[in-house]
Design an enzyme around this catalytic site. Structure first.
Site, PDB file in Angstrom:
ATOM      1  CB  CYS A  78      -0.894  -0.006   1.237  1.00  0.00           C
ATOM      2  SG  CYS A  78      -2.388  -1.022   1.053  1.00  0.00           S
ATOM      3  CG  ASN A 179       2.211 -16.491  -8.307  1.00  0.00           C
ATOM      4  OD1 ASN A 179       2.162 -17.017  -9.409  1.00  0.00           O
ATOM      5  ND2 ASN A 179       3.303 -16.502  -7.562  1.00  0.00           N
ATOM      6  CG  HIS A 190      -1.511  -4.215  -2.546  1.00  0.00           C
ATOM      7  ND1 HIS A 190      -1.899  -3.149  -1.770  1.00  0.00           N
ATOM      8  CD2 HIS A 190      -1.312  -3.723  -3.797  1.00  0.00           C
ATOM      9  CE1 HIS A 190      -1.919  -2.049  -2.516  1.00  0.00           C
ATOM     10  NE2 HIS A 190      -1.561  -2.379  -3.749  1.00  0.00           N
ATOM     11  CG  HIS A 192       1.871  -8.345  -5.627  1.00  0.00           C
ATOM     12  ND1 HIS A 192       0.934  -8.900  -4.788  1.00  0.00           N
ATOM     13  CD2 HIS A 192       2.951  -9.170  -5.556  1.00  0.00           C
ATOM     14  CE1 HIS A 192       1.424  -9.994  -4.227  1.00  0.00           C
ATOM     15  NE2 HIS A 192       2.639 -10.185  -4.678  1.00  0.00           N
ATOM     16  CD  GLN A 194       6.609 -12.609  -7.035  1.00  0.00           C
ATOM     17  OE1 GLN A 194       7.788 -12.716  -6.739  1.00  0.00           O
ATOM     18  NE2 GLN A 194       5.702 -13.494  -6.665  1.00  0.00           N
TER      19      GLN A 194
HETATM   20 ZN   LIG Z   1      -2.056  -3.157   0.300  1.00  0.00          ZN
END
Ligand SMILES: [Zn+2]
Length: 366
Positions: A78, A179, A190, A192, A194
């Site tokens: 965040c 993933n 969160h 995201h 890679q």
């Molecule tokens: Zn977060």
């Protein structure tokens, strides 16, 4: 002002780099500084060569202590603001942020005195790069539902990072992936992805190259191009057939849901995409993720892995062809496909789902 080829670059408190990619038309100044006191980075990863299979195994013991499913208030992805402890991202808001992983499987520089049995060809420092790409500052967002403009920024960031990481002489292959879902082993919820920049060509890529080489010797043509042409002509497993991309369930799918998305043009990697291909990709990528999310009634977020297969950086590029492998390990609500004896020990796959039925279901979910 940031751009895809020239993202805003900053340095985190322990020396790692962070790159900010802003949505088109946005102006962010990215002036916030990382004020945390962070321990020195661990660069002790080793790679060991398994002579029995010809594959490399990375040993990265420092990853044992990495953050695991923190509460939202402790989420390190965040943005940082006054009401919470500082995170990996010093800015108070961002569009897409990419930074070097604090717990990398591969080290960006060698470390003296790292444990190991020596620097023989079969046991050496695991050099490479591991990056984290945050798709949104919104902790609860999902890629499928982000604005299209953001998806364009994500495609641009994949391209930019692939280009830069490919330029490092230790890197042999760049892998962009996401993933999604605790079931996959995600340690942070969160949104995201890679990027792994490997110091070797990965086993799956090696076996695909062997197959592609045999096919080329026999026919003079690209294997993946021929597979794509035959799926488009047959149509049974086809999910999407656009101007520049097509998506299908592979005839020998391994996973309960598996989709391959391939460009119509023979291109090796994401940086080779032209503007029209990039634009259509941004649209179809989210479309496919939404279909996966709707696949099982009663579940609105299906765990998935979205994996970009790009050509190795240095070898066999003409034999390689860009494609996305999107798959889920969920075989029914509440039931996961486990890699048990046959798959884990023998590499011999058994799939309960019939690829043609999966394709029919994915088509009707438009
Ligand atoms: Zn977060």
């Amino acid at each position: 002002m940031t751009s895809e080829r020239n993202p805003t670059r900053r340095t985190l408190a322990d020396g790692r780099q962070i790159f900010y990619f802003d949505d088109a038309g946005r102006t962010r100044d990215h002036t916030a500084r990382d004020t945390r006191e962070l321990p020195t980075l661990d660069h002790s990863s080793r790679m060991r060569y398994d002579v029995l299979t010809g594959e490399w195994i990375t040993v990265a013991s420092h990853r044992m202590t990495r953050t695991h499913l923190p509460s939202t208030a402790e989420c390190p992805l965040c943005p940082t603001n006054e009401t919470r402890t500082p995170t990996e991202i010093p800015d108070a808001d961002y569009d897409v942020a990419v930074f070097e992983n604090r717990f990398p499987s591969f080290a960006s520089s060698p470390q003296d005195g790292a444990p190991g049995t020596g620097d023989g060809p079969g046991d050496r420092p695991a050099l490479g790069h591991c990056e984290v790409m945050c798709f949104s500052s919104d902790h609860t967002a999902s890629v499928a539902e982000l604005p299209l403009e953001r998806m364009r920024t994500i495609v641009g960031a994949w391209i930019s990072r692939t280009e830069e990481l490919s330029a490092d002489p230790v890197v042999e292959q760049v892998f962009c992936f996401e993933n999604r879902g605790e079931e996959i082993g995600v340690t942070l919820t969160h949104p995201h992805g890679q990027i792994y920049a490997y110091p070797y060509v990965t086993p799956r890529t090696r076996s695909m190259l062997t197959q592609a080489d045999k096919h080329f010797e026999r026919t003079g043509r690209s294997l993946l191009a021929d597979v794509l042409a035959s799926e488009r002509e047959d149509g049974t497993r086809l999910i999407y057939d656009g101007d520049h991309w097509s998506a299908y369930v592979p005839i020998a799918a391994r996973w309960p849901i598996e989709i391959h998305l391939a460009p119509h043009r023979d291109i090796p990697d994401l940086p080779s995409l032209n503007d029209e291909e990039r634009e259509e990709l941004a649209v179809v990528y989210q479309d496919l993720l939404r279909r996966v999310d709707r696949f099982y009634p009663g579940i609105d977020r299906v765990p998935y892995i979205a994996a970009w297969h790009q050509a190795p950086v240095r070898i066999d590029r003409p034999l390689s062809r860009l494609h996305l492998q999107l798959f889920s390990i969920l075989r029914a609500p509440g039931k996961l496909k486990y890699l048990a004896g046959s798959e884990s020990a023998m590499g011999a796959w058994v799939n309960d789902a019939i690829p043609e039925a999966v394709a029919a279901r994915l088509r009707e979910l438009k």
